[in-house]
Design a protein around this motif. Sequence first.
Motif, short mmCIF file in Angstrom:
data_model
loop_
_atom_site.label_atom_id
_atom_site.label_comp_id
_atom_site.label_asym_id
_atom_site.label_seq_id
_atom_site.Cartn_x
_atom_site.Cartn_y
_atom_site.Cartn_z
N VAL A 2 23.09 -117.22 -84.75
CA VAL A 2 24.49 -116.87 -84.49
C VAL A 2 25.16 -116.47 -85.81
CG1 VAL A 2 26.74 -117.76 -83.74
CG2 VAL A 2 24.66 -118.44 -82.51
N GLY A 3 25.74 -115.29 -85.84
CA GLY A 3 26.53 -114.87 -87.01
C GLY A 3 25.70 -114.55 -88.23
N GLN A 4 24.45 -114.15 -88.01
CA GLN A 4 23.56 -113.87 -89.15
C GLN A 4 23.30 -112.38 -89.30
OE1 GLN A 4 22.56 -116.35 -91.27
NE2 GLN A 4 24.02 -117.44 -89.98
N THR A 5 22.99 -111.98 -90.51
CA THR A 5 22.53 -110.62 -90.76
C THR A 5 21.05 -110.70 -91.14
OG1 THR A 5 24.69 -109.94 -91.58
CG2 THR A 5 22.82 -108.55 -92.16
N LEU A 6 20.20 -110.03 -90.38
CA LEU A 6 18.78 -109.95 -90.73
C LEU A 6 18.58 -108.67 -91.54
CD1 LEU A 6 16.80 -111.14 -87.56
CD2 LEU A 6 17.77 -112.46 -89.45
N PHE A 7 18.17 -108.80 -92.78
CA PHE A 7 17.90 -107.64 -93.64
C PHE A 7 16.54 -107.06 -93.25
CE2 PHE A 7 21.18 -107.32 -96.95
CZ PHE A 7 22.01 -108.33 -96.49
N VAL A 8 16.55 -105.78 -92.90
CA VAL A 8 15.32 -105.08 -92.49
C VAL A 8 15.14 -103.98 -93.52
CG1 VAL A 8 14.12 -103.98 -90.56
CG2 VAL A 8 15.99 -105.59 -90.10
N ASP A 9 14.64 -104.36 -94.71
CA ASP A 9 14.81 -103.48 -95.87
C ASP A 9 13.60 -103.44 -96.79
OD1 ASP A 9 14.90 -105.99 -96.98
OD2 ASP A 9 16.72 -105.64 -98.16
N GLY A 10 12.46 -104.02 -96.36
CA GLY A 10 11.28 -104.00 -97.23
C GLY A 10 11.53 -104.67 -98.58
N GLY A 11 12.54 -105.51 -98.64
CA GLY A 11 12.83 -106.25 -99.88
C GLY A 11 13.86 -105.59 -100.79
N MET A 12 14.53 -104.54 -100.29
CA MET A 12 15.48 -103.81 -101.15
C MET A 12 16.60 -104.70 -101.70
SD MET A 12 17.61 -100.42 -100.13
CE MET A 12 16.61 -99.03 -100.62
N ALA A 13 16.98 -105.71 -100.93
CA ALA A 13 18.10 -106.56 -101.36
C ALA A 13 17.66 -107.68 -102.31
CB ALA A 13 18.81 -107.14 -100.14
N LEU A 14 16.39 -107.61 -102.77
CA LEU A 14 15.86 -108.68 -103.64
C LEU A 14 15.99 -108.35 -105.12
CD1 LEU A 14 12.61 -109.56 -101.63
CD2 LEU A 14 14.77 -110.81 -101.67
N GLU A 72 30.85 -111.74 -88.71
CA GLU A 72 30.82 -113.21 -88.85
C GLU A 72 32.05 -113.85 -88.20
OE1 GLU A 72 30.22 -113.85 -93.05
OE2 GLU A 72 28.15 -113.14 -92.96
N SER A 73 33.20 -113.19 -88.34
CA SER A 73 34.43 -113.76 -87.76
C SER A 73 34.40 -113.69 -86.24
CB SER A 73 35.66 -113.02 -88.30
OG SER A 73 35.68 -113.10 -89.71
N VAL A 74 33.90 -112.57 -85.69
CA VAL A 74 33.79 -112.47 -84.23
C VAL A 74 32.78 -113.51 -83.73
CG1 VAL A 74 33.13 -111.00 -82.28
CG2 VAL A 74 34.44 -110.02 -84.17
N ALA A 75 31.68 -113.65 -84.45
CA ALA A 75 30.64 -114.62 -84.05
C ALA A 75 31.23 -116.01 -83.97
CB ALA A 75 29.47 -114.58 -85.04
N GLN A 76 32.03 -116.37 -84.99
CA GLN A 76 32.64 -117.70 -85.03
C GLN A 76 33.63 -117.86 -83.86
OE1 GLN A 76 35.78 -118.48 -87.91
NE2 GLN A 76 34.34 -119.80 -89.01
N GLU A 77 34.34 -116.79 -83.55
CA GLU A 77 35.39 -116.85 -82.52
C GLU A 77 34.83 -117.01 -81.10
OE1 GLU A 77 38.55 -114.04 -83.25
OE2 GLU A 77 39.02 -113.86 -81.13
N VAL A 78 33.67 -116.41 -80.82
CA VAL A 78 33.22 -116.35 -79.42
C VAL A 78 31.92 -117.12 -79.14
CG1 VAL A 78 34.40 -114.14 -79.06
CG2 VAL A 78 31.97 -114.14 -79.73
N ALA A 79 31.34 -117.73 -80.16
CA ALA A 79 30.03 -118.39 -79.96
C ALA A 79 30.10 -119.48 -78.90
CB ALA A 79 29.53 -118.97 -81.28
N SER A 80 31.21 -120.22 -78.83
CA SER A 80 31.29 -121.34 -77.89
C SER A 80 31.31 -120.87 -76.43
CB SER A 80 32.53 -122.20 -78.18
OG SER A 80 33.68 -121.41 -77.98
N GLU A 81 31.60 -119.57 -76.24
CA GLU A 81 31.57 -119.02 -74.87
C GLU A 81 30.17 -118.56 -74.48
OE1 GLU A 81 34.82 -116.11 -74.04
OE2 GLU A 81 35.31 -116.48 -76.13
N GLY A 82 29.22 -118.61 -75.42
CA GLY A 82 27.87 -118.14 -75.13
C GLY A 82 27.66 -116.69 -75.50
N ILE A 83 28.57 -116.14 -76.29
CA ILE A 83 28.38 -114.77 -76.77
C ILE A 83 27.79 -114.85 -78.17
CG2 ILE A 83 29.48 -112.57 -77.35
CD1 ILE A 83 31.69 -113.29 -75.31
N ARG A 84 26.60 -114.29 -78.33
CA ARG A 84 25.92 -114.33 -79.64
C ARG A 84 26.14 -113.01 -80.36
NH1 ARG A 84 20.91 -114.48 -80.63
NH2 ARG A 84 20.12 -113.86 -78.58
N VAL A 85 26.64 -113.12 -81.58
CA VAL A 85 26.95 -111.93 -82.38
C VAL A 85 26.15 -112.02 -83.68
CG1 VAL A 85 28.80 -110.59 -83.44
CG2 VAL A 85 29.27 -111.97 -81.41
#
Length: 271
Positions: free
Chosen positions: A251-263, A181-194
Motif C-alpha cells: 500500500v502506498g509504495q513505488t516499485l522502481f522498475v529501472d535496472g538499478g538506475m536509482a542506485l 502516497e497521500s491518496v493511498a493513506q486516505e483510502v486504504a481503510s476502504e480497501g482501495i490499494r494505491v
Amino acid sequence: MASSDLLSLRGQVAVVTGASAGIGRACAVELARAGADVAVSFHGSHEGAAETVSRIEALGRRAIAVQGDVGTETDVISLFDETERQLGPADIVVSNAGLQRDAALSDMTLDDWETVIRTNLTGGFLIAREAVRRFRAKGRRPEVSRALGKLIFDSSVHQRIPWALHVNYAASKGGLKLLMESVAQEVASEGIRVNAVAPGAIATDINRTEREKQGGMDAMLTLIPHGRVGDPEDVGRVVAFLASDASDYIVGQTLFVDGGMALYPGFRGNG
Ligand code: NAD
C-alpha cells in the motif's frame, strides 16, 4: 488460494490511460494476459489504440478504445462512463498517460511547463479522483478480489532523481509521488490499494530520439547497472502484479522498475 490464483485478474475490468503505445499498451496487454477486460484510453492515435485492442482480443479478453485527454475533467468522466457502459465498472485503474516537453530552464515556456503538469500531474489527480468515486459506487466483489479497487500510477525514477533540462517533468513526477502516497493513506481503510511504478529507461517513443542519436544508447547504458534498456513489458508485468491480490499487503509504495538506475551508478567505481 493457490499463489497462481492470487495473480489472476479474471472477471475484473481495467482502465489504462495512454494505452495506444509504449508502457501503457504493455500494461493493458499484461493485465489482459492475467485475465482482465480492458478499456484502452488514448489521446491521439486511433491506429495505436486499435492495435492494443486487437492484441487484447487475441488473448481472449474484451477491450474497448476510448479517446480523451487525461487533463480534461469531462473526458475523464466520459472514460469511466463508457467503460461502465461497455465492460462494467472498473476494478483496476492505471494512470499511465504522460509526456515530456524538454528545455533548459531559461528557455522553458509557460506552455511547456503547463502542458507537462496538466497531463502528468493534473491528469493523475483527475484519474485518481474518478477511480476512487467509481470504486466506492461499485462496491466490493470478493469473488474477484480482496480489494475494493486498485489504482496504480506510472511515475518515473525522476520522482527521486533530479533532472536538469527537464524541470517540468521531474516536478510533475515528484508531485505524483506525494499525490500517490497521500491518496493511498486516505483510502486504504476502504480497501482501495494505491501504488506506483517508477520506470527507468524503457524503450518507447518518449525517448526514441535520445536512444537513436549518436552515442545516445551508450550514454544511457552507463546509467543502468543491469546493462540493458527496459522493455515496456518489464513495467507491464509489475503493474499486473500490483493489480493482483498477490500484492494485497502493498500500500502506498513505488516499485522502481529501472535496472538499478536509482542506485547512484556513478558510485560503482568507488565514488
Ligand atoms: P509514449 O510516448 O510511448 O506513451 C505516452 C502515452 O501517453 C501515449 O499513448 C500518449 O498518447 C499518451 N498521452 C500523452 N498525453 C496525453 C493526454 N493529454 N491524455 C491522454 N493520453 C495522453 O511514452 P511511454 O514511455 O510509454 O510513457 C508512458 C508513461 O511512462 C509516462 O507517464 C512516462 O512519463 C512514463 N515513463 C516512461 C519512461 C520511459 O523510459 N519510457 C520512464 C519513466 C516513466
